[in-house]
Design an enzyme around this catalytic site. Structure first.
Site, PDB file in Angstrom:
ATOM      1  N   HIS A 182     -10.859  -2.128  11.642  1.00 27.13           N
ATOM      2  CA  HIS A 182      -9.736  -2.960  11.193  1.00 27.13           C
ATOM      3  C   HIS A 182      -9.526  -4.045  12.252  1.00 27.13           C
ATOM      4  O   HIS A 182      -8.579  -3.996  13.030  1.00 27.13           O
ATOM      5  CB  HIS A 182      -8.502  -2.042  11.065  1.00 27.13           C
ATOM      6  CG  HIS A 182      -7.328  -2.680  10.409  1.00 27.13           C
ATOM      7  ND1 HIS A 182      -6.036  -2.273  10.640  1.00 27.13           N
ATOM      8  CD2 HIS A 182      -7.229  -3.697   9.514  1.00 27.13           C
ATOM      9  CE1 HIS A 182      -5.201  -2.995   9.926  1.00 27.13           C
ATOM     10  NE2 HIS A 182      -5.899  -3.863   9.231  1.00 27.13           N
ATOM     11  N   ASP A 220      -9.370  -9.623   9.216  1.00 30.86           N
ATOM     12  CA  ASP A 220      -8.855  -8.268   8.969  1.00 30.86           C
ATOM     13  C   ASP A 220      -9.861  -7.152   9.253  1.00 30.86           C
ATOM     14  O   ASP A 220      -9.472  -6.105   9.736  1.00 30.86           O
ATOM     15  CB  ASP A 220      -8.369  -8.172   7.513  1.00 30.86           C
ATOM     16  CG  ASP A 220      -7.465  -6.966   7.264  1.00 30.86           C
ATOM     17  OD1 ASP A 220      -6.665  -6.633   8.149  1.00 30.86           O
ATOM     18  OD2 ASP A 220      -7.568  -6.351   6.196  1.00 30.86           O
ATOM     19  N   ARG A 273       0.848  -1.189   0.000  1.00 31.04           N
ATOM     20  CA  ARG A 273       0.000   0.000   0.000  1.00 31.04           C
ATOM     21  C   ARG A 273       0.890   1.247   0.000  1.00 31.04           C
ATOM     22  O   ARG A 273       1.914   1.281   0.672  1.00 31.04           O
ATOM     23  CB  ARG A 273      -0.896   0.016   1.238  1.00 31.04           C
ATOM     24  CG  ARG A 273      -1.990  -1.033   1.196  1.00 31.04           C
ATOM     25  CD  ARG A 273      -2.943  -0.898   2.349  1.00 31.04           C
ATOM     26  NE  ARG A 273      -2.338  -1.282   3.605  1.00 31.04           N
ATOM     27  CZ  ARG A 273      -1.873  -0.452   4.513  1.00 31.04           C
ATOM     28  NH1 ARG A 273      -1.971   0.854   4.318  1.00 31.04           N
ATOM     29  NH2 ARG A 273      -1.336  -0.897   5.620  1.00 31.04           N
ATOM     30  N   LYS A 328      -9.403  -2.216   1.860  1.00 31.19           N
ATOM     31  CA  LYS A 328      -9.095  -1.057   2.701  1.00 31.19           C
ATOM     32  C   LYS A 328      -9.896   0.174   2.269  1.00 31.19           C
ATOM     33  O   LYS A 328     -10.328   0.968   3.094  1.00 31.19           O
ATOM     34  CB  LYS A 328      -7.601  -0.750   2.639  1.00 31.19           C
ATOM     35  CG  LYS A 328      -6.712  -1.929   3.036  1.00 31.19           C
ATOM     36  CD  LYS A 328      -6.960  -2.365   4.450  1.00 31.19           C
ATOM     37  CE  LYS A 328      -5.985  -3.463   4.857  1.00 31.19           C
ATOM     38  NZ  LYS A 328      -6.221  -3.928   6.219  1.00 31.19           N
ATOM     39  N   CYS A 385       0.910  -7.435  12.683  1.00 37.41           N
ATOM     40  CA  CYS A 385       1.113  -7.741  14.112  1.00 37.41           C
ATOM     41  C   CYS A 385       0.566  -9.118  14.445  1.00 37.41           C
ATOM     42  O   CYS A 385       0.328  -9.418  15.610  1.00 37.41           O
ATOM     43  CB  CYS A 385       0.381  -6.728  14.985  1.00 37.41           C
ATOM     44  SG  CYS A 385       1.266  -5.205  15.190  1.00 37.41           S
ATOM     45  N   SER A 417      -1.161  -3.253  11.119  1.00 40.53           N
ATOM     46  CA  SER A 417      -0.770  -4.202  10.082  1.00 40.53           C
ATOM     47  C   SER A 417       0.455  -5.012  10.514  1.00 40.53           C
ATOM     48  O   SER A 417       1.363  -4.475  11.146  1.00 40.53           O
ATOM     49  CB  SER A 417      -0.416  -3.449   8.798  1.00 40.53           C
ATOM     50  OG  SER A 417      -1.504  -2.674   8.401  1.00 40.53           O
ATOM     51  N   TYR A 447      -1.437  -3.420  -6.994  1.00 45.59           N
ATOM     52  CA  TYR A 447      -1.142  -4.298  -5.860  1.00 45.59           C
ATOM     53  C   TYR A 447      -2.138  -4.164  -4.711  1.00 45.59           C
ATOM     54  O   TYR A 447      -2.492  -3.048  -4.301  1.00 45.59           O
ATOM     55  CB  TYR A 447       0.254  -3.963  -5.315  1.00 45.59           C
ATOM     56  CG  TYR A 447       0.854  -5.101  -4.494  1.00 45.59           C
ATOM     57  CD1 TYR A 447       1.602  -6.106  -5.109  1.00 45.59           C
ATOM     58  CD2 TYR A 447       0.662  -5.187  -3.128  1.00 45.59           C
ATOM     59  CE1 TYR A 447       2.137  -7.155  -4.381  1.00 45.59           C
ATOM     60  CE2 TYR A 447       1.194  -6.239  -2.380  1.00 45.59           C
ATOM     61  CZ  TYR A 447       1.934  -7.226  -3.015  1.00 45.59           C
ATOM     62  OH  TYR A 447       2.452  -8.259  -2.299  1.00 45.59           O
ATOM     63  N   ARG A 456       2.285 -11.919  -0.563  1.00 46.29           N
ATOM     64  CA  ARG A 456       0.943 -12.246  -0.056  1.00 46.29           C
ATOM     65  C   ARG A 456       0.396 -13.536  -0.648  1.00 46.29           C
ATOM     66  O   ARG A 456       0.776 -13.952  -1.739  1.00 46.29           O
ATOM     67  CB  ARG A 456      -0.025 -11.119  -0.424  1.00 46.29           C
ATOM     68  CG  ARG A 456       0.325  -9.771   0.166  1.00 46.29           C
ATOM     69  CD  ARG A 456      -0.108  -9.665   1.595  1.00 46.29           C
ATOM     70  NE  ARG A 456       0.223  -8.389   2.209  1.00 46.29           N
ATOM     71  CZ  ARG A 456      -0.500  -7.832   3.180  1.00 46.29           C
ATOM     72  NH1 ARG A 456      -1.579  -8.425   3.638  1.00 46.29           N
ATOM     73  NH2 ARG A 456      -0.118  -6.687   3.711  1.00 46.29           N
TER      74      ARG A 456
HETATM   75  C1  OXD Z   1      -2.860  -4.314   6.179  1.00 47.14           C
HETATM   76  C2  OXD Z   1      -3.393  -5.435   5.416  1.00 47.14           C
HETATM   77  O1  OXD Z   1      -1.887  -3.697   5.747  1.00 47.14           O
HETATM   78  O2  OXD Z   1      -4.308  -6.099   5.933  1.00 47.14           O
HETATM   79  O3  OXD Z   1      -3.410  -4.032   7.252  1.00 47.14           O
HETATM   80  O4  OXD Z   1      -2.949  -5.677   4.286  1.00 47.14           O
HETATM   81 MN    MN Z   2      -5.134  -5.162   7.648  1.00 47.95          MN
END
Ligand code: OXD
Ligand code: MN
Length: 613
Positions: free
Chosen positions: A244, A291, A73, A224, A268, A266, A215, A390
């Site tokens: 989130h 997510d 991102r 998102k 974690c 993100s 991407y 990913r």
């Molecule tokens: C993030 C994802 O960056 O879920 O939070 O991809």
């Molecule tokens: Mn996420």
């Protein structure tokens, strides 16, 4: 399906106008279904963008390599273009919407030449659920269509629910690489240079315009962009929550189940927590989502959550049979891999997969041949898989997916967790004293920066309130106010006891020797069990200035955690907290100016005064 067949006149007009602007060779409305998915994959194989993986090792799976400039991102190219700058707030990039639309319209002009324009009707949430929302993404990327098939519910069944005048969020996406006559992608991931990438949100008109990146969250606009940035605005206006957060179901040995959501920045370990295999005998954890959670109040005053997504877009490196067996199984077939290594025997590989790569050579995420690593590590900067590589896997393939994960009414939530990677100060688990204290906890979430975003701050701690920093579609101060308001409303209606209890967890405490004190992963079930019991008014706890902490014997110690360790991670680090409070007061809360709700300053004052008596 043809554009002319669309029954929704507004949608038809919007698509026709987009086609006139972007000049694709043809336009196709996606109908959904396996045949369409297979066709999209075949198109990308023909474009040289995909590699089919070995059918025995990874049935139905493919690997893509993106351009090195297009791997995550792009937060510095992501915009909240609200009418007034103050509504975007200090944590978002803002551009005047009229100006931004002008710039992007010029970028979109002719941007799909030589390509097909796909129109993807998709539902975030089970099709027809009261909590679900419909979006329509226009894209020139077959890779995006295939990913959207996995991550959302796509096709004519969505158009049926939309009807002739239903509400949808219009989402433009173009990779920003028109093709000249006769030109082909020929294996080169199409995208635009960084300075032309824009991931834009128009909150008032509920629109998303994305340009230049193919991407993940930049391009799969349901995730998102819609399910968080635009949905957070809808949720504020309509009195619900778009967060989130993972959603998990936990069942105790007596067979009683509860649902818990958790917000973590993100990378974690949210996916790992959502799919955790408990080490505690008799306990069971199942996944509803990994997510995003959308939550609405039921008539009974409880919050009901749905997972708006239909798949997992998980970070591959570090995922292995030990850290997340369920994710490994989820991605064992019918999966799209992006930026992983390709082994000689036609399988994927990444750092932290749990074994060295087979054979003598491997192809890295940039497409270069390299010697196969014998261990599952590589030096930083020389990784075989990109650190943000990913897997896109269907949620229904997850062995621990909860039977009710697609229940249109959602699941009733008993607890919210907040957490981040905090090597110091923050205890293993801490229950808030009440709703506003819980909102305070959410507002000060912080974590070390990781590779999920392109940033020059990797390794530092950054505050990430509610793990929504890159995802809140409006002023974060107003977002805190929205949370506080929901608690006040429940109280006014006499339903405060129906609200979820709020906890702060931290699996990442380190000792003086820089070693993690808590083993994490499946052992986190011990903490979840305490949380479960606290929701029922059980579980041993002491009230402290920062909240209710477990007594050192309340959570059974896992192997390798000494009594001393346990005391340390369930204790109050007074000096550390004084620094934390000072940091929040000096560096964090002032960012939100006069939009920071007074209740949060009151909470900060109250905690501070408890330390000073
Ligand atoms: C993030 C994802 O960056 O879920 O939070 O991809
Ligand atoms: Mn996420």
């Amino acid at each position: 399906m043809k554009v002319q067949e669309l029954k929704h006149a507004g949608l038809r007009k919007w698509v026709e106008e987009a086609a006139a602007l972007m000049s694709p060779d043809s336009v196709e409305v996606c109908e959904g279904g396996q045949a369409e998915y297979d066709r999209m994959i075949q198109i990308t194989l023909d474009q040289g963008l995909a590699t089919k993986l070995d059918e025995k090792k990874r049935p139905g799976s493919v690997l893509y390599r993106s351009d090195p400039s297009d791997v995550a991102r792009v937060e510095n190219r992501t915009y909240i273009a609200s009418e007034s700058e103050s509504n975007a707030g200090p944590t978002n990039n803002w551009i005047d919407p009229a100006e931004l639309k002008k710039t992007m319209t010029e970028l979109y002009r002719g941007s799909m030449k030589g390509r097909v324009m796909y129109v993807i009707p998709f539902s975030m949430g089970p099709v027809g659920s009261d909590i679900a929302k419909i979006g329509v993404e226009i894209t020139d990327s077959a890779y995006v269509v295939a990913n959207m098939h996995i991550m959302t519910r796509v096709g004519t069944r969505v158009l049926d629910v939309l009807g002739s005048d239903g509400f949808y969020v219009p989402c433009f996406h173009s990779v920003g690489k028109p093709l000249a006559a006769g030109e082909k992608d020929n294996g080169k991931w199409p995208c635009a240079p960084m300075e032309h990438k824009y991931i834009s949100h128009f909150p008032e008109t509920r629109e998303i315009w994305s340009y230049g990146s193919g991407y993940g969250g930049n391009a799969l606009l349901g995730k998102k962009c819609l399910a968080l940035r635009i949905a957070s605005v809808l949720a504020r206006d309509e009195g619900w929550l778009a967060e989130h957060m993972l959603i998990l179901k936990i069942t105790n040995p007596q067979g009683e189940a509860k649902y818990i959501t958790g917000a973590f920045p993100s990378a974690c370990g949210k996916t790992n927590l959502a799919m955790l295999i408990p080490t505690l005998p008799g306990w069971k954890v199942e996944t509803v989502g990994d997510d995003i959670a959308w939550m609405k109040f039921g008539a009974d005053g409880r919050l009901y959550a749905i997972n708006p997504e239909a798949g997992f877009f998980g970070v591959a490196p570090g995922t292995n049979d030990e850290s997340n067996r369920n994710a490994m199984v989820s991605a064992s077939k019918n999966t799209i891999f992006t930026n992983c290594g390709l082994t000689e025997d036609g399988d994927i590989w990444w750092e932290g997969i749990g074994y060295g790569a087979p054979g003598s050579e491997i192809i890295d995420w940039k497409g270069n041949k390299r010697p196969s690593p014998q261990k599952d590590k590589s030096p930083k900067g020389e990784e075989i898989a990109h650190p943000n590589a990913r897997f896109t896997a269907p949620a229904k393939q997850c062995p621990c997916i909860a039977a009710e994960w697609e229940d249109p009414k959602g699941v009733p939530i008993s607890a919210f967790l907040f957490g981040g990677r905090r090597p110091k100060t923050i205890p293993l688990v801490n229950q808030s004293k009440g709703w506003i204290h819980g909102v305070f906890m959410g507002s000060i979430v912080g974590s070390e920066v990781t590779a999920a975003v392109i940033s020059d701050q990797v390794g530092q701690v950054r505050r990430d309130p509610f793990a929504m920093l890159p995802f809140c579609g409006y002023h974060m101060g107003d977002y805190f106010k929205h949370w506080i308001g929901l608690g006040k409303k429940a109280e006014a209606e006499g339903k405060a006891d129906k609200l979820p209890k709020i906890f702060f967890v931290n699996w990442f405490r380190k000792n003086a020797g820089d070693r993690f004190i808590w083993p994490g992963y499946g052992e986190n079930s011990r903490v979840l069990a305490w949380i479960f019991d606290r929701c029922d008014g059980r579980g041993k706890a002491v009230e402290t200035p920062i909240g209710f902490l477990p007594t050192p014997d309340a959570i059974e110690r896992p192997a390798g955690v000494s009594e001393e360790d346990m005391k340390e991670i369930t204790g109050v680090d007074i000096e550390g907290w004084k620094k934390e409070i000072a940091d929040v007061r000096k560096n964090h809360y002032p960012k939100f100016g006069d939009k920071l709700p007074k209740e949060l300053y009151d909470e900060l004052d109250a905690i501070e005064s408890r330390f000073n008596v």
